[in-house]
Design an enzyme around this catalytic site. Structure first.
Site, PDB file in Angstrom:
ATOM      1  N   CYS A   1     125.343  15.627  -9.908  1.00 16.32           N
ATOM      2  CA  CYS A   1     124.310  14.892  -9.162  1.00 16.32           C
ATOM      3  C   CYS A   1     123.169  15.805  -8.745  1.00 16.32           C
ATOM      4  O   CYS A   1     122.265  15.383  -8.044  1.00 16.32           O
ATOM      5  CB  CYS A   1     124.919  14.180  -7.970  1.00 16.32           C
ATOM      6  SG  CYS A   1     125.818  15.275  -6.876  1.00 16.32           S
TER       7      CYS A   1
ATOM      8  N   ARG B   1     128.315   9.957  -0.347  1.00 11.27           N
ATOM      9  CA  ARG B   1     128.635  11.307   0.139  1.00 11.27           C
ATOM     10  C   ARG B   1     128.654  11.300   1.661  1.00 11.27           C
ATOM     11  O   ARG B   1     127.757  10.766   2.296  1.00 11.27           O
ATOM     12  CB  ARG B   1     127.565  12.284  -0.358  1.00 11.27           C
ATOM     13  CG  ARG B   1     127.740  13.679   0.208  1.00 11.27           C
ATOM     14  CD  ARG B   1     126.790  14.647  -0.440  1.00 11.27           C
ATOM     15  NE  ARG B   1     125.449  14.553   0.101  1.00 11.27           N
ATOM     16  CZ  ARG B   1     124.415  15.285  -0.356  1.00 11.27           C
ATOM     17  NH1 ARG B   1     124.594  16.128  -1.357  1.00 11.27           N
ATOM     18  NH2 ARG B   1     123.226  15.167   0.178  1.00 11.27           N
TER      19      ARG B   1
ATOM     20  N   HIS C   1     113.013  18.635  -0.438  1.00  9.87           N
ATOM     21  CA  HIS C   1     113.093  17.229  -0.024  1.00  9.87           C
ATOM     22  C   HIS C   1     111.947  16.396  -0.597  1.00  9.87           C
ATOM     23  O   HIS C   1     112.152  15.308  -1.127  1.00  9.87           O
ATOM     24  CB  HIS C   1     113.096  17.127   1.502  1.00  9.87           C
ATOM     25  CG  HIS C   1     112.855  15.744   1.983  1.00  9.87           C
ATOM     26  ND1 HIS C   1     113.839  14.784   1.966  1.00  9.87           N
ATOM     27  CD2 HIS C   1     111.728  15.124   2.387  1.00  9.87           C
ATOM     28  CE1 HIS C   1     113.319  13.646   2.373  1.00  9.87           C
ATOM     29  NE2 HIS C   1     112.043  13.824   2.639  1.00  9.87           N
TER      30      HIS C   1
ATOM     31  N   ARG D   1     122.927   9.897  -0.554  1.00  5.36           N
ATOM     32  CA  ARG D   1     122.803  10.938   0.485  1.00  5.36           C
ATOM     33  C   ARG D   1     122.733  10.251   1.846  1.00  5.36           C
ATOM     34  O   ARG D   1     121.654   9.839   2.274  1.00  5.36           O
ATOM     35  CB  ARG D   1     121.536  11.755   0.274  1.00  5.36           C
ATOM     36  CG  ARG D   1     121.525  12.657  -0.951  1.00  5.36           C
ATOM     37  CD  ARG D   1     120.214  13.448  -1.009  1.00  5.36           C
ATOM     38  NE  ARG D   1     120.294  14.559  -1.925  1.00  5.36           N
ATOM     39  CZ  ARG D   1     119.864  14.507  -3.198  1.00  5.36           C
ATOM     40  NH1 ARG D   1     119.345  13.402  -3.687  1.00  5.36           N
ATOM     41  NH2 ARG D   1     119.947  15.580  -3.956  1.00  5.36           N
TER      42      ARG D   1
ATOM     43  N   GLU E   1     129.413  22.722  -5.384  1.00  7.23           N
ATOM     44  CA  GLU E   1     128.072  23.286  -5.222  1.00  7.23           C
ATOM     45  C   GLU E   1     128.134  24.691  -4.641  1.00  7.23           C
ATOM     46  O   GLU E   1     127.114  25.325  -4.406  1.00  7.23           O
ATOM     47  CB  GLU E   1     127.199  22.367  -4.372  1.00  7.23           C
ATOM     48  CG  GLU E   1     127.819  21.905  -3.068  1.00  7.23           C
ATOM     49  CD  GLU E   1     126.972  20.846  -2.341  1.00  7.23           C
ATOM     50  OE1 GLU E   1     125.779  20.695  -2.648  1.00  7.23           O
ATOM     51  OE2 GLU E   1     127.523  20.194  -1.437  1.00  7.23           O
TER      52      GLU E   1
ATOM     53  N   ASN F   1     121.807  21.747  -7.390  1.00  6.60           N
ATOM     54  CA  ASN F   1     120.703  22.212  -6.540  1.00  6.60           C
ATOM     55  C   ASN F   1     121.177  23.365  -5.671  1.00  6.60           C
ATOM     56  O   ASN F   1     120.497  24.376  -5.511  1.00  6.60           O
ATOM     57  CB  ASN F   1     120.193  21.081  -5.641  1.00  6.60           C
ATOM     58  CG  ASN F   1     119.741  19.880  -6.436  1.00  6.60           C
ATOM     59  OD1 ASN F   1     119.520  19.996  -7.635  1.00  6.60           O
ATOM     60  ND2 ASN F   1     119.615  18.731  -5.788  1.00  6.60           N
ATOM     61  N   ASP F   2     122.356  23.180  -5.085  1.00  5.80           N
ATOM     62  CA  ASP F   2     122.914  24.250  -4.262  1.00  5.80           C
ATOM     63  C   ASP F   2     123.666  25.281  -5.097  1.00  5.80           C
ATOM     64  O   ASP F   2     123.622  26.471  -4.791  1.00  5.80           O
ATOM     65  CB  ASP F   2     123.840  23.664  -3.191  1.00  5.80           C
ATOM     66  CG  ASP F   2     123.037  23.127  -2.013  1.00  5.80           C
ATOM     67  OD1 ASP F   2     122.075  23.800  -1.604  1.00  5.80           O
ATOM     68  OD2 ASP F   2     123.355  22.040  -1.519  1.00  5.80           O
TER      69      ASP F   2
ATOM     70  N   ARG G   1     116.445  27.582  -2.535  1.00  8.53           N
ATOM     71  CA  ARG G   1     115.923  26.492  -3.369  1.00  8.53           C
ATOM     72  C   ARG G   1     114.604  25.921  -2.884  1.00  8.53           C
ATOM     73  O   ARG G   1     113.948  25.171  -3.595  1.00  8.53           O
ATOM     74  CB  ARG G   1     116.973  25.372  -3.480  1.00  8.53           C
ATOM     75  CG  ARG G   1     117.256  24.687  -2.178  1.00  8.53           C
ATOM     76  CD  ARG G   1     118.460  23.772  -2.296  1.00  8.53           C
ATOM     77  NE  ARG G   1     118.086  22.377  -2.412  1.00  8.53           N
ATOM     78  CZ  ARG G   1     118.953  21.381  -2.308  1.00  8.53           C
ATOM     79  NH1 ARG G   1     120.245  21.623  -2.125  1.00  8.53           N
ATOM     80  NH2 ARG G   1     118.568  20.143  -2.405  1.00  8.53           N
TER      81      ARG G   1
HETATM   82  C1  PEP Z   1     123.059  19.471  -4.826  1.00  5.43           C
HETATM   83  O1  PEP Z   1     123.219  20.401  -4.050  1.00  5.43           O
HETATM   84  O2  PEP Z   1     122.949  19.625  -6.068  1.00  5.43           O
HETATM   85  C2  PEP Z   1     122.976  18.088  -4.340  1.00  5.43           C
HETATM   86  C3  PEP Z   1     122.971  17.071  -5.178  1.00  5.43           C
HETATM   87  O3  PEP Z   1     122.901  17.872  -3.009  1.00  5.43           O
HETATM   88  P1  PEP Z   1     121.605  18.107  -2.098  1.00  5.43           P
HETATM   89  O4  PEP Z   1     120.407  18.233  -3.017  1.00  5.43           O
HETATM   90  O5  PEP Z   1     121.537  16.913  -1.209  1.00  5.43           O
HETATM   91  O6  PEP Z   1     121.937  19.371  -1.391  1.00  5.43           O
HETATM   92 MG    MG Z   2     123.833  20.126  -1.983  1.00  4.16          MG
END
Ligand code: PEP
Ligand code: MG
Length: 572
Positions: free
Chosen positions: A500, A330, A187, A294, A429, A452-453, A463
């Site tokens: 994203c 989202r 975050h 988000r 994801e 990211n996920d 992560r």
């Molecule tokens: C992701 O998972 O790549 C994503 C963009 O969402 P978040 O980082 O909010 O999980």
């Molecule tokens: Mg995500």
């Protein structure tokens, strides 16, 4: 020198503010004058109340009344007669200092609330600890760091920063962040990039090394910095900072240019945002839309759900400010590392694999419907696209779309207008969704790849755990193959596909993603112009070959080397 994970580019030079909780030790020896202890307690109470009132006013102005409500709750805790009378009783009957009596009573209240197991009450325990700690520091004359009322420019040195820290801090005064923990997609890192504040995360133990007032220099691009640098190093960083500023100014010339390769392949560079305030950065950096809003931040740092009206206002503001450019909003992606205390969700062993995001929305449709109503009502103010997170199966998309259809029918019945052509997409994801993308694409209008996920789920690497951050590898051959699969599934189904996750804004990866056929890249605002400059110098036909080549290599290292060597050719 210290080294961590470069989380947000840019160079910062400034005085350190160490933001950490120190354990305060107080002896329980008898005091001579109980009356002066009682007086000191009264004075500390007044000071604390004034400080909380000031923070509340500042927060109200900057973030609105609902975000400031938490400080009203803190003032109420401070005025709680039960807690105060226990402190005074202890002080008078045992003859101990006010500080000792206060600390014992606060500790016992905190452990009672903490032991109740309920997430809401645990949050109250944190509030009591927070208020009690502030009162104690005032009583002992210890310094208190208030991020919301910072008056001097600082580099923040912290263990980590919570969403509420970043939401309430006075950003005008924060030159940079450095933290003990976190990875590129935690975050704090995402927030720093969104706010365009240079940051380094995951520098284990930095809060122990730095003292308040030390001079810090940091380069958020390579993750390197110094504490109290010598004059040569300081000058080198001053030069770097100047170069960085000049480079940014030069890039601004591309703000209104299209994003197109030398051989005319057009792609879209959009931005990731967390609140309507972030739109400023999108517009200033020439973002072509919002590729990920988000919305969970609307639901966080408060004690109850945001109303439909409140959500509608936030969505409308973003849509209006983007003036017809696409805005992908989202739906609620809570859970994992983002908690909502008022939902009273039980603690889980594996929160990233648990009750979260679309799973909660399908299980508690009233929450989902409120958000969808707000989204649909706002849709007439711009170019809205709706996106569901954490999709793992076709059933989930169908269930979500069924609820969306119900909400539309309700609005029709009430004659409330909404756009007739809102695209609906899903985040890819979870590996299961990537694999069945050919079926999922039939249910939706677009995909957005959440790397990211996707990286954490496909390679089983948490992560946000800095201990294994070296294993969190976007160039992993499996990750690239999954991305190719998803892009092909979308294109074979005649639909577009974006990304994203943080990979989309990484200039080392953009050539590969472009070569794989990605249509839209959504990134932090500060990444848009460097990405545009890069893409405008590339040849798509050559990148296609480059991307094909990466898919044949067995290791991340070989892929990185191959991309580096071949990039020069693609730019020729
Ligand atoms: C992701 O998972 O790549 C994503 C963009 O969402 P978040 O980082 O909010 O999980
Ligand atoms: Mg995500």
């Amino acid at each position: 020198m210290f080294r961590g994970i470069g989380a947000s580019p840019g160079v910062a030079i400034g005085k350190a503010l160490v933001y950490k909780e120190e354990e305060i030790k107080i002896d329980g020896l008898p005091v001579k004058d109980i009356n002066s202890e009682l007086n000191a307690l009264e004075k500390a109470l007044t000071a604390t109340k004034n400080q909380l009132q000031a923070i509340k006013t500042v927060t109200e102005k900057r973030l609105g009344a609902d975000k400031a409500a938490i400080f009203e709750a803190h003032i109420m805790i401070l005025e709680d007669p039960e807690m105060l009378s226990q402190v005074k009783d202890k002080l008078s009957s045992e003859g101990v200092s006010a500080a000792f009596a206060l600390k014992s009573v606060v500790d016992s209240f905190v452990s009672i609330f903490d032991a109740m197991g309920d997430a809401y009450l645990k949050e109250r325990a944190a509030d009591i600890k927070d208020v009690g700690g502030r009162l104690l520091k005032n009583l002992l004359g210890l310094p208190i760091v208030d991020l919301s009322t910072l008056e001097e420019e600082v580099i923040l040195v912290a263990h980590d920063l919570t969403p509420s820290d970043t939401a309430t801090m006075n950003l005008d005064k924060v030159l940079g962040f450095i933290t003990n923990i976190g990875g590129r997609t935690s975050h704090t890192a995402i927030m720093a990039r969104t706010l365009e504040i240079p940051a380094i995360v995951g520098i284990g133990g930095i809060t122990e090394l730095v003292k308040a007032g030390d001079i810090i220099v940091l380069d958020g691009s390579n993750g390197e910095g110094y504490i109290n640098p010598d004059s040569v190093t300081l000058e080198a960083f001053e030069n770097k900072a100047r170069d960085y500023r000049e480079q940014r100014e030069k890039l601004l010339a591309l703000k209104d240019s299209v994003t197109i390769t030398k051989d005319n392949r057009r792609v879209e560079l959009a931005c990731n945002i967390g609140t309507p305030k972030d739109v400023k950065g999108v517009l200033e950096n020439g973002g072509e839309g919002v590729g990920l809003y988000r919305t969970e931040f609307l639901y966080m740092n408060r004690s109850s759900m945001p109303s439909e009206e409140e959500q509608f206002e936030a969505y409308r503001e973003v849509l209006e400010k983007l003036e017809g450019k696409p805005v992908i909003i989202r739906t609620l992606d809570i859970g994992g590392d983002k908690e909502l205390p008022y939902l009273s969700l039980p603690k889980e062993m594996n929160p990233f694999l648990g009750y979260r995001a679309i799973r909660i929305c399908l299980d508690q449709p009233e929450i989902f419907k409120t958000q969808l109503r707000a989204l649909l009502r706002a849709s007439i103010y711009g170019n809205l696209k709706i996106m569901y997170p954490m999709i793992s199966s076709v059933e989930e998309v169908r269930a979500a779309n069924k609820i969306l259809a119900e909400v539309k029918a309700e609005l029709d019945a009430a004659k409330i207008p909404y756009s007739s052509d809102i695209e609906v997409g899903i985040m890819i994801e979870i590996p299961s969704a990537a694999v069945i993308g050919d079926m999922l694409i039939k249910e939706v209008d677009f995909f957005s790849i959440g790397t990211n996920d996707l990286i954490q789920y496909s390679t089983a690497v948490d992560r946000i755990n800095e201990k294994i951050s070296h294993l969190y590898e976007p160039f992993h051959p499996a990750v690239l193959r999954l991305i190719k699969l998803v892009i092909d599934h979308a294109h074979n189904g005649g639909k577009w596909v974006g990304m994203c996750g943080e990979m989309a804004g990484d200039t080392k990866l953009i050539p590969v993603l472009l070569g794989l056929g990605l249509d839209e890249f959504s990134m932090s605002a500060g990444a848009v112009l460097p990405a545009r400059e890069l893409i405008r110098g590339l040849s798509y036909q050559q990148l296609k070959k480059l991307a094909e080549g990466t898919l044949l290599l067995p290791t991340a290292e070989e892929i990185k080397k191959y991309v580096q060597e071949n990039m020069t050719r693609s730019m020729a």
